[in-house]
Write an enzyme that holds these catalytic residues in place. Structure first.
Site, PDB file in Angstrom:
ATOM      1  N   ASP A  62      38.716  80.610  70.993  1.00  0.00           N
ATOM      2  CA  ASP A  62      39.154  79.618  70.007  1.00  0.00           C
ATOM      3  C   ASP A  62      39.817  80.408  68.876  1.00  0.00           C
ATOM      4  O   ASP A  62      39.150  81.178  68.171  1.00  0.00           O
ATOM      5  CB  ASP A  62      37.939  78.840  69.483  1.00  0.00           C
ATOM      6  CG  ASP A  62      38.320  77.797  68.433  1.00  0.00           C
ATOM      7  OD1 ASP A  62      39.466  77.829  67.931  1.00  0.00           O
ATOM      8  OD2 ASP A  62      37.448  76.961  68.107  1.00  0.00           O
ATOM      9  N   SER A 141      57.552  74.908  63.377  1.00  0.00           N
ATOM     10  CA  SER A 141      58.061  73.655  63.943  1.00  0.00           C
ATOM     11  C   SER A 141      59.217  73.190  63.071  1.00  0.00           C
ATOM     12  O   SER A 141      59.259  73.501  61.873  1.00  0.00           O
ATOM     13  CB  SER A 141      56.949  72.591  63.921  1.00  0.00           C
ATOM     14  OG  SER A 141      57.497  71.301  64.164  1.00  0.00           O
ATOM     15  N   TYR A 154      49.770  68.222  60.232  1.00  0.00           N
ATOM     16  CA  TYR A 154      50.625  69.084  61.061  1.00  0.00           C
ATOM     17  C   TYR A 154      51.806  69.614  60.239  1.00  0.00           C
ATOM     18  O   TYR A 154      52.090  70.815  60.254  1.00  0.00           O
ATOM     19  CB  TYR A 154      51.132  68.287  62.260  1.00  0.00           C
ATOM     20  CG  TYR A 154      51.953  69.088  63.251  1.00  0.00           C
ATOM     21  CD1 TYR A 154      51.338  69.922  64.180  1.00  0.00           C
ATOM     22  CD2 TYR A 154      53.342  69.005  63.264  1.00  0.00           C
ATOM     23  CE1 TYR A 154      52.078  70.640  65.092  1.00  0.00           C
ATOM     24  CE2 TYR A 154      54.091  69.723  64.176  1.00  0.00           C
ATOM     25  CZ  TYR A 154      53.456  70.545  65.086  1.00  0.00           C
ATOM     26  OH  TYR A 154      54.199  71.262  65.999  1.00  0.00           O
ATOM     27  N   LYS A 158      52.452  73.527  59.434  1.00  0.00           N
ATOM     28  CA  LYS A 158      53.608  74.277  59.936  1.00  0.00           C
ATOM     29  C   LYS A 158      54.472  74.792  58.786  1.00  0.00           C
ATOM     30  O   LYS A 158      55.095  75.858  58.898  1.00  0.00           O
ATOM     31  CB  LYS A 158      54.416  73.414  60.910  1.00  0.00           C
ATOM     32  CG  LYS A 158      53.671  73.127  62.220  1.00  0.00           C
ATOM     33  CD  LYS A 158      53.304  74.399  62.967  1.00  0.00           C
ATOM     34  CE  LYS A 158      52.751  74.124  64.360  1.00  0.00           C
ATOM     35  NZ  LYS A 158      52.471  75.347  65.139  1.00  0.00           N
TER      36      LYS A 158
END
Ligand SMILES: NC(=O)c1ccc[n+]([C@@H]2O[C@H](COP(=O)([O-])OP(=O)(O)OC[C@H]3O[C@@H](n4cnc5c(N)ncnc54)[C@H](O)[C@@H]3O)[C@@H](O)[C@H]2O)c1
Length: 252
Positions: A62, A141, A154, A158
């Site tokens: 992980d 991203s 998210y 990013k």
């Protein structure tokens, strides 16, 4: 071959972009450690590389866990003989607004997408520096550069990846370590289908919308892999701190 005698770690190596990149790095001569939460899928990618004549090991880990990252780095040094290239690529997305996002979800997204890169660099930079340098590539991203809807954790994570990459490049350039981010647009992987599911949208319609960009299609994992191989190799020897966008023109 552009990566002969190099040793590479790929996180999220069992997923769409990670698998394609593990295979592409190995095809250029690198020995690859395929790291993923999904042990079975990571082993399958390593086996695929070995069957094609390459060198690869699989490590279940992980990336948000410091003990796991320490184990990954020490295992790779012991079994492959060093670390020259790291592709920090494992990532998850939650398609929710700030109002809908729980604190636990926020922390998990930041753990997997951001803390993982800090942890990997904390433990791998000393190894690379002692060997005279290396190349680290982080997956950002398009949404880390321009934002996007219903993905607050998210987009924030990013954005952090892109700027953490610049900070790492500044700190470790003098040690011969280059650090860059690769920033994909919509790429044909399981993540996109997962997003359609999270948004309760029809997968085909969701994918068709993802293709609505100047090049009229989604990206394929091998097209991100090709950019990562270039950033990993000496062909990009004067490139550090950059945010390379690979998106079919979607975020211009
Ligand atoms: N697919 C896209 O359109 C797209 C666009 C921009 C950025 N990205 C980024 O690219 C990266 C790869 O995504 P993908 O599209 O290949 O997705 P994917 O879901 O196919 O692969 C992600 C992989 O990461 C692994 N993973 C998840 N959490 C982990 C953890 N805690 N520890 C170790 N491994 C873990 C998963 O098991 C999976 O194999 C991600 O960082 C993602 O945010 C993807």
């Amino acid at each position: 071959m552009r990566l002969e005698h190099k040793h590479a770690i790929v996180t999220g190596g069992a997923g769409g972009i990670g698998r394609a990149t593990s295979i592409a790095l190995a095809a250029e001569g690198a020995a690859v450690a395929v790291v993923d939460l999904n042990a079975e899928a990571a082993e399958a990618v390593a086996e695929e590389i070995r069957a094609a004549g390459g060198t690869a090991i699989a490590i279940a880990a992980d990336v948000a866990s410091e003990p796991d990252i320490e184990r990954v780095v020490s295992t790779v040094v012991a079994e492959l003989g060093g670390v020259d290239v790291v592709f920090n690529n494992a990532g998850i997305i939650r398609r929710t607004t700030a109002v809908e996002t729980t604190v636990e979800e926020w922390d998990r997204v930041f753990g997997v997408n951001v803390r993982s890169i800090f942890l990997m660099c904390k433990h791998v930079v000393p190894v690379m520096a002692a060997a005279g340098g290396g190349s680290i590539v982080n997956t950002g991203s398009g949404w880390g550069l321009k934002g996007g809807g219903q993905a607050i954790s998210y987009c924030a994570s990013k954005g952090a990846v892109v700027n953490m990459t610049r900070a790492l490049a500044i700190d470790h350039g003098p040690q011969g370590i280059r650090v860059n981010s690769v920033n994909p647009g919509d790429v044909n992987t399981g993540m996109l289908r997962d997003e359609a599911r999270q948004l309760s949208q029809d997968a085909d319609a969701f994918l068709a919308e993802a293709a609505d960009r100047p090049l009229r299609r989604m990206g394929e994992p091998r097209e991100i892999a090709a950019a990562v191989v270039w950033l990993a190799s000496d062909e990009s020897s004067y490139v550090t701190g950059s945010a390379l966008v690979v998106d079919g023109g979607g975020i211009a």
